[in-house]
Write an enzyme that holds these catalytic residues in place. Sequence first.
Site, PDB file in Angstrom:
ATOM      1  N   TYR A 202      41.111  47.973  49.639  1.00 36.60           N
ATOM      2  CA  TYR A 202      40.025  48.890  49.307  1.00 36.60           C
ATOM      3  C   TYR A 202      40.600  50.282  49.113  1.00 36.60           C
ATOM      4  CZ  TYR A 202      35.572  51.392  49.647  1.00 36.60           C
ATOM      5  OH  TYR A 202      34.474  52.192  49.410  1.00 36.60           O
ATOM      6  N   ARG A 291      32.470  40.888  26.417  1.00 36.90           N
ATOM      7  CA  ARG A 291      31.245  41.150  25.654  1.00 36.90           C
ATOM      8  C   ARG A 291      31.171  42.642  25.333  1.00 36.90           C
ATOM      9  NH1 ARG A 291      28.649  43.922  29.545  1.00 36.90           N
ATOM     10  NH2 ARG A 291      28.793  43.209  31.698  1.00 36.90           N
TER      11      ARG A 291
END
Length: 448
Positions: A202, A291
């Site tokens: 993280y 996309r």
Amino acid sequence: MFEKILIANRGEIALRVIRAAREMGIKTVAVHSTADVDAMHVRMADESVCIGPPSSTDSYLSVPAIIAACEITGAQAVHPGYGFLSENANFVQALEDHEITFIGPTAAHIRMMGDKITAKDTMKKLGVPCVPGSDGGVPTLEDARKVADEMGFPVIIKATAGGGGKGMKLAETADDLEMAFKTARSEGKVNFGNDEVYIEKYLGKPRHIEVQVFGDGKGTAVHLGERDCSLQRRHQKVFEEAPGPCITPELRAQIGKVCSDAVAGIDYIGAGTIEFLYEDGEFYFIEMNTRLQVEHPVTEAVFGVDLVREQIRVAEGLPMSFTQDDLEVSGHSIEIRINAEKLPNFSPCPGKITQYHAPGGLGVRMDSALYDGYSIPPYYDSLIGKLIVTGRDRPEALARLNRALGELIVDGVDTTIPLFNALLEEPDIHTGDYDIHWLERWLDKNMG
């Protein structure tokens, strides 16, 4: 050349595709649920077909219904927009089986990038820098503890099939790991039918930088710079811009070439976006979206290209209309996503639009399917418009955004417009000094 295409979507993105197709002399077919019979995309298309009841499962996500609509109307190709079936490999395969062209990448590429572990492994092999993390899935809590201990906390646990912030859980310390692991697996199972998870380091104050790529499917690909999408709420983007305020031309060229070489190496076709976390001069791959992105207009604005037109061209087997040398950044563009939501909780707010006025003028674009008297249905995403502004530089774009927001009228429902009015008062927005956690902190302080 395609004579007729079907748009397997709704709202502003369906209108976006219709407009590009009309400029190319291609007829369009709109599909709609019974809830969208009065929608603007239905009014603007050359033909329309009702494909089911309001539930998206029984309409916009119904592969048999969409294929039947193609056969009824004679549509030769399908543009998926974004969301719904845009990254569904089984849908692409079904279209191919019925000799209908999918305006987008192959089913194999969608599968490759749809699984986060496979995508990461593929990108590593192609030379794309990745976030430190587990080598593949982490099947048990004991395995998760071992990986996390070796990597060091904090870590983030992600569903391999996740997206949109679902199946992502932060473990700041070892005490948080068990709950994060179980919750990420559970969300992955419920939302994506797959409970496999993996672990990544993280990062403390990263920015979200994404690179627009485009391939011809024959080994040639280009990049169209980057977008900064760091202002997010619950992993959902609300404010996007191009170019990134913290990215130098040299860095843009460097990471852009890495990305375009990667997609060229797999013969990728059409538009795609490679997303990174960026911190201290380093890029870390997180995923690739196979996309068109919601925020594609800011890239179009600074490069002067029509990405939807280009998608249609390469799907027809034509070459790209530009080369890498043709692509140069000009100006600065910002997009804000306007949702029908009630602040401060961001709860959906469907209802009837009593008055709508879109802003205009130099450098202002409003992508929306709203009109006076339109009733926003309660069944779909709450995005009702995208306001895109472009200036010669970032300060001019921000000033133009402020002016355009002052002209925009959406009455009858609550919207997130007040959020952006407030954000434009913040010095950090004007300096570009923020990371992916900035907006959450600001909301807790100002709207908590």
